[in-house]
Scaffold this motif. Structure first.
Motif, short mmCIF file in Angstrom:
data_model
loop_
_atom_site.label_atom_id
_atom_site.label_comp_id
_atom_site.label_asym_id
_atom_site.label_seq_id
_atom_site.Cartn_x
_atom_site.Cartn_y
_atom_site.Cartn_z
N VAL A 181 -11.05 28.10 -29.09
CA VAL A 181 -10.12 27.02 -28.71
C VAL A 181 -10.19 25.90 -29.74
O VAL A 181 -11.27 25.49 -30.16
CB VAL A 181 -10.48 26.46 -27.31
CG1 VAL A 181 -9.51 25.34 -26.92
CG2 VAL A 181 -10.47 27.56 -26.25
N VAL A 182 -9.01 25.42 -30.17
CA VAL A 182 -8.96 24.28 -31.08
C VAL A 182 -8.08 23.20 -30.47
O VAL A 182 -7.27 23.48 -29.59
CB VAL A 182 -8.38 24.68 -32.47
CG1 VAL A 182 -9.31 25.61 -33.22
CG2 VAL A 182 -6.99 25.31 -32.34
N ARG A 183 -8.31 21.99 -30.94
CA ARG A 183 -7.43 20.90 -30.52
C ARG A 183 -6.42 20.66 -31.64
O ARG A 183 -6.79 20.51 -32.80
CB ARG A 183 -8.25 19.64 -30.26
CG ARG A 183 -7.44 18.58 -29.59
CD ARG A 183 -8.22 17.30 -29.48
NE ARG A 183 -7.30 16.23 -29.22
CZ ARG A 183 -7.19 15.62 -28.04
NH1 ARG A 183 -7.99 15.95 -27.05
NH2 ARG A 183 -6.31 14.67 -27.87
N ILE A 184 -5.17 20.66 -31.26
CA ILE A 184 -4.12 20.57 -32.28
C ILE A 184 -3.86 19.10 -32.63
O ILE A 184 -3.64 18.27 -31.74
CB ILE A 184 -2.83 21.24 -31.76
CG1 ILE A 184 -3.18 22.67 -31.40
CG2 ILE A 184 -1.69 21.08 -32.76
CD1 ILE A 184 -2.36 23.75 -31.90
N THR A 185 -3.87 18.82 -33.92
CA THR A 185 -3.62 17.44 -34.36
C THR A 185 -2.24 17.33 -35.02
O THR A 185 -1.74 16.23 -35.21
CB THR A 185 -4.71 16.98 -35.35
OG1 THR A 185 -4.78 17.94 -36.42
CG2 THR A 185 -6.07 16.91 -34.66
N GLY A 186 -1.65 18.45 -35.38
CA GLY A 186 -0.33 18.40 -35.98
C GLY A 186 0.31 19.78 -35.99
O GLY A 186 -0.39 20.79 -35.97
N LEU A 187 1.63 19.79 -35.96
CA LEU A 187 2.36 21.07 -35.99
C LEU A 187 3.58 20.93 -36.88
O LEU A 187 4.26 19.91 -36.83
CB LEU A 187 2.85 21.43 -34.58
CG LEU A 187 1.85 22.05 -33.61
CD1 LEU A 187 2.40 21.99 -32.20
CD2 LEU A 187 1.55 23.50 -33.99
N VAL A 188 3.83 21.94 -37.69
CA VAL A 188 5.03 21.88 -38.54
C VAL A 188 5.72 23.24 -38.50
O VAL A 188 5.06 24.28 -38.56
CB VAL A 188 4.69 21.37 -39.96
CG1 VAL A 188 3.41 21.95 -40.50
CG2 VAL A 188 5.82 21.59 -40.93
N ALA A 237 1.30 16.44 -29.12
CA ALA A 237 -0.07 16.55 -29.64
C ALA A 237 -0.60 15.18 -30.04
O ALA A 237 -1.80 14.91 -29.94
CB ALA A 237 -0.09 17.49 -30.84
N GLY A 238 0.31 14.31 -30.47
CA GLY A 238 -0.12 13.01 -30.98
C GLY A 238 -0.26 11.95 -29.90
O GLY A 238 -0.65 10.83 -30.20
N ASP A 239 0.06 12.26 -28.66
CA ASP A 239 0.10 11.19 -27.66
C ASP A 239 -0.23 11.70 -26.26
O ASP A 239 0.60 12.30 -25.59
CB ASP A 239 1.52 10.58 -27.68
CG ASP A 239 1.57 9.25 -26.95
OD1 ASP A 239 0.63 8.96 -26.18
OD2 ASP A 239 2.55 8.51 -27.16
N GLU A 240 -1.46 11.39 -25.82
CA GLU A 240 -1.86 11.85 -24.48
C GLU A 240 -1.07 11.16 -23.38
O GLU A 240 -0.90 11.70 -22.30
CB GLU A 240 -3.36 11.60 -24.28
CG GLU A 240 -4.19 12.51 -25.15
CD GLU A 240 -5.50 12.92 -24.52
OE1 GLU A 240 -5.74 12.63 -23.33
OE2 GLU A 240 -6.28 13.56 -25.23
N LYS A 241 -0.58 9.96 -23.67
CA LYS A 241 0.11 9.21 -22.61
C LYS A 241 1.44 9.84 -22.23
O LYS A 241 1.90 9.72 -21.12
CB LYS A 241 0.34 7.75 -23.05
CG LYS A 241 -0.96 6.94 -23.06
CD LYS A 241 -0.72 5.46 -23.20
CE LYS A 241 -0.31 5.03 -24.59
NZ LYS A 241 -1.28 5.32 -25.66
N ILE A 242 2.06 10.56 -23.18
CA ILE A 242 3.35 11.17 -22.84
C ILE A 242 3.22 12.64 -22.42
O ILE A 242 4.21 13.30 -22.15
CB ILE A 242 4.38 11.05 -23.99
CG1 ILE A 242 3.88 11.73 -25.27
CG2 ILE A 242 4.75 9.60 -24.24
CD1 ILE A 242 4.97 11.91 -26.30
N GLY A 243 2.02 13.17 -22.38
CA GLY A 243 1.88 14.55 -21.88
C GLY A 243 0.95 15.44 -22.68
O GLY A 243 0.77 16.60 -22.35
N GLY A 244 0.32 14.89 -23.75
CA GLY A 244 -0.67 15.68 -24.48
C GLY A 244 -1.91 15.86 -23.63
O GLY A 244 -1.90 15.47 -22.47
N PRO A 245 -2.97 16.45 -24.13
CA PRO A 245 -3.12 16.98 -25.48
C PRO A 245 -2.45 18.36 -25.64
O PRO A 245 -1.94 18.90 -24.67
CB PRO A 245 -4.64 17.13 -25.61
CG PRO A 245 -5.08 17.47 -24.21
CD PRO A 245 -4.16 16.67 -23.31
N VAL A 246 -2.51 18.87 -26.87
CA VAL A 246 -2.11 20.26 -27.10
C VAL A 246 -3.31 20.99 -27.69
O VAL A 246 -3.90 20.54 -28.67
CB VAL A 246 -0.90 20.36 -28.07
CG1 VAL A 246 -0.51 21.82 -28.29
CG2 VAL A 246 0.30 19.57 -27.53
#
Ligand code: G1P
Length: 297
Positions: A181-188, A237-246
């Motif tokens: 398992v990894v925590r995603i910090t960015g996606l492109v 992924a960048g914002d836990e307040k709107i529904g993250g983490p990923v």
């Protein structure tokens, strides 16, 4: 408990023309089952008993395939052919099927957004039909487990050859205490190899927090002029307040790609070799074919 699976199936399948002129690409057989049946079986095996397919024009055969076919069933019953009767009935008993049409094909993100009225405010899974995951290597159940523990959304990742990264969504990620398992910090989405943050590719399985719908509604068209699910997940992924983490579950099991013709052929050969009924004879033929027929290549 996650109960709903969403399967986008509105694509035109142009890579398989002319086979897909009058037949949806999801119905092309992989050995002896339509590709899409593997995907619905995978959802059902992970406990997802409610399946919503996002379809479009010319996709009626999908609905027929997952419905009863009384004419065929009674003909097989009269013949006493119990084995084939079971094969006909299997696909109509896998899950409760629902269908919605995408209308304008505006990308994967838009297809997922079409699921909102059905899914409502609960986490759900998305399975892309071009990726087949070997049933012996359960991935979705692990993703559901991780989502239950971590909340937010979870995507499936696989290490690919760096030259292949431009075909996928690509993740920047950091390790967690769990090796897979990894925590995603960015996606492109489909980066040029030089800009790829890693060789971790998103393969077509997602467990999503319903907050993704709100993000998708304001996601501008991205790569290819389409509304990309990857872009919405990048924002989450960048914002836990709107529904993250990923999080990402890194899969190292058997995956078959049916997305283009070469991969489709490889998927058929790979799966046929592993079948208990067809495998032994097919493998023997293949060995002979490769060593004798193709010896001069
Ligand atoms: C889609 C996604 C991509 C993902 C891929 C997995 O792309 O947009 O992020 O990596 O599926 O198969 P597509 O293959 O539909 O172009």
């Amino acid at each position: 408990m996650i109960k709903k699976a969403v399967i986008p199936a509105a694509g035109l399948g142009t890579r398989f023309l002319p086979a897909t002129k009058a037949t949806p690409k999801e119905m092309l057989p992989v050995v002896d089952k339509p590709a899409i049946q593997y995907v619905v079986e995978e959802a059902a095996a992970a406990g997802l008993s409610d399946v919503l397919m996002i379809t479009g024009r010319n996709k009626r055969p999908l609905e027929d395939h997952f419905d009863r076919n009384y004419e065929l069933e009674s003909a097989l019953t009269r013949k006493g052919d119990a084995e084939r009767l079971l094969k006909v009935q299997e696909s109509s008993e896998l899950a409760t099927m629902h269908y919605v049409r995408q209308g304008d094909p505006r990308g994967l993100g838009h297809a997922v957004l079409c699921a909102e009225p059905h899914v409502g405010d609960e986490p759900f899974a998305v399975l892309l039909g071009d990726d087949l995951i070997d049933p012996r290597d359960p991935l979705l159940a692990r993703m559901i487990e991780v989502q239950g523990r971590e909340g937010g959304s979870v995507v499936a990742l696989m290490e690919v050859d760096p030259e292949q990264v431009h075909l996928y969504g690509c993740a920047a990620a950091e390790a967690t205490g769990d090796p897979d398992v990894v925590r995603i910090t960015g996606l492109v989405e489909k980066p040029d190899p030089a800009d790829a943050p890693s060789n971790l590719a998103v393969i077509g399985r997602y467990v999503l927090d319903p907050s993704v719908f709100g993000v998708l509604k304001r996601t501008e068209p991205g790569r290819g002029g389409e509304i990309q699910l990857t872009d919405a997940l990048q924002e989450l992924a960048g914002d836990e307040k709107i529904g993250g983490p990923v999080h990402g579950v890194v899969f190292d099991g058997r995956r078959y790609d049916t997305g283009d013709r070469g991969d489709y052929l490889r998927a058929i050969v790979g799966l046929a070799c592993e079948r208990e009924d067809l495998g032994p004879g097919f493998r023997a033929w293949l060995r002979h074919f490769v060593t004798d027929e193709m010896a001069g290549d």
